[in-house]
Scaffold this active site. Structure first.
Site, PDB file in Angstrom:
ATOM      1  N   MET A  38       0.774  -0.588  -0.180  1.00 27.96           N
ATOM      2  CA  MET A  38      -0.235   0.242  -0.448  1.00 27.96           C
ATOM      3  C   MET A  38       1.011   1.024   0.162  1.00 27.96           C
ATOM      4  SD  MET A  38      -3.182  -1.111   2.226  1.00 27.96           S
ATOM      5  CE  MET A  38      -1.907  -1.692   4.124  1.00 27.96           C
ATOM      6  N   ASP A  39       1.382   1.420  -1.361  1.00 32.60           N
ATOM      7  CA  ASP A  39       2.763   2.325  -0.956  1.00 32.60           C
ATOM      8  C   ASP A  39       1.608   4.204  -1.588  1.00 32.60           C
ATOM      9  OD1 ASP A  39       4.786   3.951  -1.004  1.00 32.60           O
ATOM     10  OD2 ASP A  39       5.692   3.047  -3.038  1.00 32.60           O
ATOM     11  N   GLY A  40       2.071   5.081  -1.131  1.00 26.98           N
ATOM     12  CA  GLY A  40       1.477   6.439  -1.981  1.00 26.98           C
ATOM     13  C   GLY A  40       0.804   7.441  -0.964  1.00 26.98           C
TER      14      GLY A  40
END
Length: 272
Positions: A38-40
């Site tokens: 879950m990047d960003g």
């Protein structure tokens, strides 16, 4: 017709459309295990001028949507990379804020109307849990106990996790197990007392789930960032350019279509 009625109609229509699309996808082989990096979340906050931590709240909403889509599709195992051991290097204020948010959301998992109870999901918290604050660790233990009898699907939440720490833990556990067995056998060495791959895999944190078929990492990044390194040698990596709070239904469909298109190649690699 008021707003509430229109909202319900749109919700029912969306559910019907998903059911039709999932019916088409299910004609071919479906993934058994999907993992998410879950990047960003922080970049989303900066781009939208949100206060610190708000991006992670939007990210949690995206996670709930992804879980619902996966379980509607029939994916039995979902794994999410929630908090790396490396994240403890962030400022104490940010770490504490994330711990507070995690505690709140973990407590929400055991509510009767939660998504895990709607879909009969058993929850595991994966990682070096002793690194967590006591309230978060206790909340995680309560959630695992509360969902222990659920058997329709599995959600593994990697928290205080890195793959290198997982491998080190597994090697240590395997060595200790063999040491005890050798001690029982009065120090006599037997061939079966040598550590092999099956011993390592049996002691992995992620032994609760099969290897992933797909890893989805948002933000367009193609790095695994120390996530499921042992388990990901034959899986599809899908990297949409959107930030995690922006991920949607279409991205999951695209990932599944890519998996189905490349399944023959992936199976050949496993057999090689």
């Amino acid at each position: 017709m008021d707003i509430k009625q229109r909202t319900q109609i749109y919700k029912n229509l969306g559910s019907l459309v998903r059911k039709c699309i999932f019916g088409i996808l299910s004609v071919a082989t479906l993934p058994n295990h999907i993992a998410f990096i879950m990047d960003g979340n922080r970049r989303y906050s900066k781009q939208h001028n949100l206060v610190d931590g708000e991006g992670h709240k939007f990210g949690y909403s995206s996670l709930m949507s992804m879980l619902r889509y996966c379980y509607e599709l029939g994916v039995k195992y979902v794994t999410v990379y929630a908090f790396s051991i490396e994240n403890f290097k962030r400022s104490p204020e940010e770490v504490q804020s994330l711990m507070d948010l995690m505690q709140e959301k973990i407590e929400g998992l055991i509510k009767e109307e939660s998504i895990v109870n709607q879909y009969g999901v058993r929850v595991y918290f994966i990682g070096n849990l002793k690194l967590l604050t006591k309230p978060v660790r206790l909340a995680a233990e309560r959630a695992m106990d509360a969902t222990a009898k659920n058997s329709k699907a599995v959600l593994s939440i990697c928290i205080a996790y890195t793959s290198t720490d997982e491998i080190l833990h597994s090697v240590e556990e395997s060595c200790e197990e063999k040491r005890v067995k050798v001690g029982v056998l009065n120090g006599k060495r037997h061939e079966k007392d040598v550590i092999d791959v099956s011993d390592i895999e049996r002691h992995m944190y992620m032994a609760v789930a099969p290897d992933p078929d797909i890893i989805i990492r948002t933000s367009g990044e193609t790095r695994l960032s120390n996530f499921l390194l042992w388990q990901s040698s034959n899986c599809l990596l899908y990297s949409p350019s959107v930030l995690w709070p922006e991920i949607g239904f279409r991205h999951l469909v695209r990932a599944v279509l890519d998996f189905q298109h490349k399944l023959h190649y992936l199976n050949k690699q496993k057999q090689a």
